[in-house]
Design a protein around this motif. Structure first.
Motif, short mmCIF file in Angstrom:
data_model
loop_
_atom_site.label_atom_id
_atom_site.label_comp_id
_atom_site.label_asym_id
_atom_site.label_seq_id
_atom_site.Cartn_x
_atom_site.Cartn_y
_atom_site.Cartn_z
N PRO A 154 0.79 -1.24 0.00
CA PRO A 154 0.00 0.00 0.00
C PRO A 154 0.82 1.28 0.00
O PRO A 154 0.36 2.30 -0.52
CB PRO A 154 -0.86 -0.12 1.25
CG PRO A 154 -0.19 -1.13 2.12
CD PRO A 154 0.54 -2.06 1.19
N GLY B 145 1.27 3.09 -3.25
CA GLY B 145 0.15 3.85 -3.78
C GLY B 145 -0.72 3.17 -4.82
O GLY B 145 -1.72 3.75 -5.26
N SER C 17 -2.77 0.46 -4.75
CA SER C 17 -4.14 0.07 -4.38
C SER C 17 -5.04 1.30 -4.30
O SER C 17 -6.18 1.27 -4.78
CB SER C 17 -4.16 -0.73 -3.08
OG SER C 17 -3.45 -0.09 -2.05
N SER C 18 -4.55 2.40 -3.77
CA SER C 18 -5.34 3.64 -3.73
C SER C 18 -5.61 4.14 -5.15
O SER C 18 -6.73 4.56 -5.46
CB SER C 18 -4.61 4.73 -2.95
OG SER C 18 -4.50 4.36 -1.60
N ARG C 19 -4.60 4.10 -5.98
CA ARG C 19 -4.74 4.55 -7.37
C ARG C 19 -5.79 3.73 -8.11
O ARG C 19 -6.63 4.27 -8.84
CB ARG C 19 -3.39 4.42 -8.06
CG ARG C 19 -3.37 4.78 -9.51
CD ARG C 19 -1.99 4.60 -10.08
NE ARG C 19 -1.95 4.96 -11.47
CZ ARG C 19 -1.00 4.58 -12.30
NH1 ARG C 19 0.01 3.85 -11.87
NH2 ARG C 19 -1.03 4.94 -13.56
N ARG D 81 -8.30 1.88 -6.80
CA ARG D 81 -9.64 2.14 -6.26
C ARG D 81 -10.16 3.49 -6.74
O ARG D 81 -11.34 3.63 -7.06
CB ARG D 81 -9.62 2.06 -4.74
CG ARG D 81 -9.50 0.63 -4.23
CD ARG D 81 -9.64 0.54 -2.71
NE ARG D 81 -9.45 -0.83 -2.28
CZ ARG D 81 -8.34 -1.31 -1.73
NH1 ARG D 81 -7.31 -0.52 -1.49
NH2 ARG D 81 -8.27 -2.58 -1.38
N SER D 82 -9.29 4.49 -6.81
CA SER D 82 -9.69 5.81 -7.31
C SER D 82 -10.12 5.74 -8.77
O SER D 82 -10.95 6.53 -9.22
CB SER D 82 -8.55 6.82 -7.18
OG SER D 82 -8.28 7.07 -5.82
#
Length: 188
Positions: free
Chosen positions: A164, A167, A169-171, A173-174
């Motif tokens: 994580p 970045g 997984s955040s990318r 999901r976004s």
């Protein structure tokens, strides 16, 4: 599939995590490489891993499992077989022989391109994308874009490991891609 981060039973996730070898300073100093080959060596570990993915997707009404070149090719075809589905390889550029659709993406030090055959799936096909880990998310995002260009519905991205702090997984999901990961590691 919900957009909320999915989790697996702690005992299975911890067992899988305990079987992943960390190789310090590879391929460059400062990188902690998460080696999944140790998961693949032992029948019990491989079975637990595949069973976690099967349980996740057994009722998902999927049409295909797509695997990302190269380590996604290890898990995705086994999962496709267990779910009685077809497998779609998403390859590095220049590896597929038929008419292709390509997607380029940025890496930390350059760019890369992945491809699929233009007839890999049909509009409306429901697909999960599988890889060994999520770091920056570039490869999985490129795979999602390729499948969606062919009209597929990418139901979820799946990986054994999430990193994580890089970045990815955040990318993802976004970008609207729900994710399922078995375990994660902090740091790089």
């Amino acid at each position: 599939m919900s957009n909320a981060p999915a989790s697996v039973p702690l005992d299975a996730a911890e067992f899988i995590k305990s079987q992943i070898r960390t190789v310090p300073d590879w391929p460059v100093p400062g990188v902690q490489f998460r080696d999944i080959t140790t998961l693949l060596q032992h029948p019990k570990t491989l079975r637990v891993l595949i069973d976690l993915f099967v349980q996740r997707y057994i009722d998902a009404k999927l049409d295909y499992v797509a695997g990302l070149d190269a380590r996604g090719f290890i898990i995705a075809p086994i999962l496709a077989y267990e779910l009685n589905l077809g497998f779609i390889p998403i390859r590095k550029a220049g590896k597929l022989p038929y008419k292709r659709v390509s997607e380029s993406y940025d890496l930390e030090y350059g760019s890369a391109t992945v491809e699929i055959h233009e007839d890999a799936c049909k509009p409306g096909d429901r697909i999960v994308i599988v890889d060994d880990l999520i770091a920056t998310g570039g490869t999985m995002l490129a795979g999602k874009k390729l499948l969606e260009r062919l009209g597929a519905v990418v139901v979820e991205g799946a990986a054994i490991i999430d990193l994580p702090e890089l970045g990815g997984s955040s990318r993802l999901r976004s970008a609207g891609l729900p994710l399922y990961t078995v375990t994660g590691f902090s740091g790089h």
